[in-house]
Design a protein around this motif. Structure first.
Motif, PDB file in Angstrom:
ATOM      1  N   SER A   1       0.827  -1.212   0.000  1.00  0.00           N
ATOM      2  CA  SER A   1       0.000   0.000   0.000  1.00  0.00           C
ATOM      3  C   SER A   1       0.861   1.262   0.000  1.00  0.00           C
ATOM      4  O   SER A   1       0.572   2.232   0.685  1.00  0.00           O
ATOM      5  N   SER A   2       1.935   1.220  -0.777  1.00  0.00           N
ATOM      6  CA  SER A   2       2.849   2.373  -0.812  1.00  0.00           C
ATOM      7  C   SER A   2       2.967   2.967  -2.214  1.00  0.00           C
ATOM      8  O   SER A   2       3.944   3.662  -2.499  1.00  0.00           O
ATOM      9  N   TYR A   3       1.984   2.689  -3.063  1.00  0.00           N
ATOM     10  CA  TYR A   3       2.027   3.225  -4.421  1.00  0.00           C
ATOM     11  C   TYR A   3       1.930   4.741  -4.385  1.00  0.00           C
ATOM     12  O   TYR A   3       1.047   5.308  -3.744  1.00  0.00           O
ATOM     13  N   LYS A   4       2.868   5.385  -5.060  1.00  0.00           N
ATOM     14  CA  LYS A   4       2.859   6.847  -5.184  1.00  0.00           C
ATOM     15  C   LYS A   4       3.121   7.176  -6.646  1.00  0.00           C
ATOM     16  O   LYS A   4       4.086   6.697  -7.233  1.00  0.00           O
ATOM     17  N   SER A   5       2.250   7.989  -7.213  1.00  0.00           N
ATOM     18  CA  SER A   5       2.396   8.298  -8.639  1.00  0.00           C
ATOM     19  C   SER A   5       3.707   9.023  -8.925  1.00  0.00           C
ATOM     20  O   SER A   5       4.317   8.810  -9.975  1.00  0.00           O
ATOM     21  N   LEU A   6       4.179   9.853  -8.006  1.00  0.00           N
ATOM     22  CA  LEU A   6       5.454  10.544  -8.200  1.00  0.00           C
ATOM     23  C   LEU A   6       6.604   9.550  -8.301  1.00  0.00           C
ATOM     24  O   LEU A   6       7.459   9.650  -9.184  1.00  0.00           O
ATOM     25  N   LYS A   7       6.588   8.568  -7.407  1.00  0.00           N
ATOM     26  CA  LYS A   7       7.642   7.541  -7.436  1.00  0.00           C
ATOM     27  C   LYS A   7       7.558   6.714  -8.720  1.00  0.00           C
ATOM     28  O   LYS A   7       8.572   6.333  -9.296  1.00  0.00           O
ATOM     29  N   MET A   8       6.349   6.450  -9.172  1.00  0.00           N
ATOM     30  CA  MET A   8       6.139   5.703 -10.416  1.00  0.00           C
ATOM     31  C   MET A   8       6.705   6.480 -11.599  1.00  0.00           C
ATOM     32  O   MET A   8       7.405   5.923 -12.447  1.00  0.00           O
ATOM     33  N   ARG A   9       6.406   7.767 -11.650  1.00  0.00           N
ATOM     34  CA  ARG A   9       6.938   8.595 -12.743  1.00  0.00           C
ATOM     35  C   ARG A   9       8.466   8.627 -12.714  1.00  0.00           C
ATOM     36  O   ARG A   9       9.118   8.520 -13.748  1.00  0.00           O
ATOM     37  N   GLU A  10       9.033   8.775 -11.525  1.00  0.00           N
ATOM     38  CA  GLU A  10      10.497   8.778 -11.400  1.00  0.00           C
ATOM     39  C   GLU A  10      11.070   7.453 -11.895  1.00  0.00           C
ATOM     40  O   GLU A  10      12.070   7.425 -12.605  1.00  0.00           O
ATOM     41  N   GLY A  11      10.438   6.356 -11.500  1.00  0.00           N
ATOM     42  CA  GLY A  11      10.891   5.038 -11.935  1.00  0.00           C
ATOM     43  C   GLY A  11      10.811   4.875 -13.445  1.00  0.00           C
ATOM     44  O   GLY A  11      11.715   4.306 -14.067  1.00  0.00           O
ATOM     45  N   LEU A  12       9.732   5.374 -14.029  1.00  0.00           N
ATOM     46  CA  LEU A  12       9.600   5.294 -15.488  1.00  0.00           C
ATOM     47  C   LEU A  12      10.682   6.114 -16.189  1.00  0.00           C
ATOM     48  O   LEU A  12      11.226   5.686 -17.214  1.00  0.00           O
ATOM     49  N   TRP A  13      11.017   7.283 -15.643  1.00  0.00           N
ATOM     50  CA  TRP A  13      12.099   8.078 -16.225  1.00  0.00           C
ATOM     51  C   TRP A  13      13.429   7.342 -16.120  1.00  0.00           C
ATOM     52  O   TRP A  13      14.243   7.372 -17.047  1.00  0.00           O
ATOM     53  N   HIS A  14      13.646   6.656 -14.994  1.00  0.00           N
ATOM     54  CA  HIS A  14      14.880   5.875 -14.834  1.00  0.00           C
ATOM     55  C   HIS A  14      14.949   4.745 -15.868  1.00  0.00           C
ATOM     56  O   HIS A  14      16.011   4.496 -16.454  1.00  0.00           O
ATOM     57  N   LYS A  15      13.830   4.080 -16.065  1.00  0.00           N
ATOM     58  CA  LYS A  15      13.788   2.988 -17.056  1.00  0.00           C
ATOM     59  C   LYS A  15      14.043   3.530 -18.457  1.00  0.00           C
ATOM     60  O   LYS A  15      14.776   2.926 -19.247  1.00  0.00           O
ATOM     61  N   LEU A  16      13.458   4.674 -18.763  1.00  0.00           N
ATOM     62  CA  LEU A  16      13.703   5.296 -20.058  1.00  0.00           C
ATOM     63  C   LEU A  16      15.184   5.644 -20.203  1.00  0.00           C
ATOM     64  O   LEU A  16      15.777   5.445 -21.268  1.00  0.00           O
ATOM     65  N   GLY A  17      15.788   6.127 -19.131  1.00  0.00           N
ATOM     66  CA  GLY A  17      17.218   6.422 -19.150  1.00  0.00           C
ATOM     67  C   GLY A  17      18.061   5.190 -19.436  1.00  0.00           C
ATOM     68  O   GLY A  17      19.046   5.252 -20.185  1.00  0.00           O
TER      69      GLY A  17
END
Length: 117
Positions: free
Chosen positions: A28-44
């Motif tokens: 129960s720790s889903y945070k959209s900000l963290k998700m966006r950051e993770g997606l940017w890291h994956k794109l990197g």
């Protein structure tokens, strides 16, 4: 260039993304900000592989010689990095297998609360 190696790397990237989402939902720790950051890291990571492919392909045309396999080196690093992340998340998702994971991969237990601060 080894296409199988690229498929393996992209599979590790996607698996880490999926396992990270499952961990966030399970705790129960889903945070959209963290998700966006993770997606940017994956794109990197994907762009880093693409850059390696471009360098290995283009360098010979402009007379640059590099004596290491750039794409392979980048892919190895990403696979090792993703492995660590996947193991960390699996240990949180399924604490019962944490002992087995830590025997194989070392102790990846972290205090996630400190990371969020």
């Amino acid at each position: 260039m080894n296409v199988t190696m690229l498929i393996v790397v992209f599979t590790f990237i996607v698996l880490d993304l999926v396992v990270g989402i499952i961990k966030a939902l399970a705790t129960s720790s889903y945070k959209s900000l963290k998700m966006r950051e993770g997606l940017w890291h994956k794109l990197g990571e994907i762009l880093c592989v693409a850059f390696g492919v471009l360098c290995e392909t283009a360098f010979p045309y402009v007379g640059i010689t590099v004596n290491i396999p750039m794409v392979t080196t980048i892919c190895i690093y990403i696979v090792l990095m993703e492995t660590g992340s996947i193991v960390e998340n699996l240990a949180v998702i399924s604490p019962n297998i944490q002992k087995v994971l830590s025997k194989v991969f070392g102790d990846y237990s972290k205090d996630d609360e400190q990371e969020d601060e």
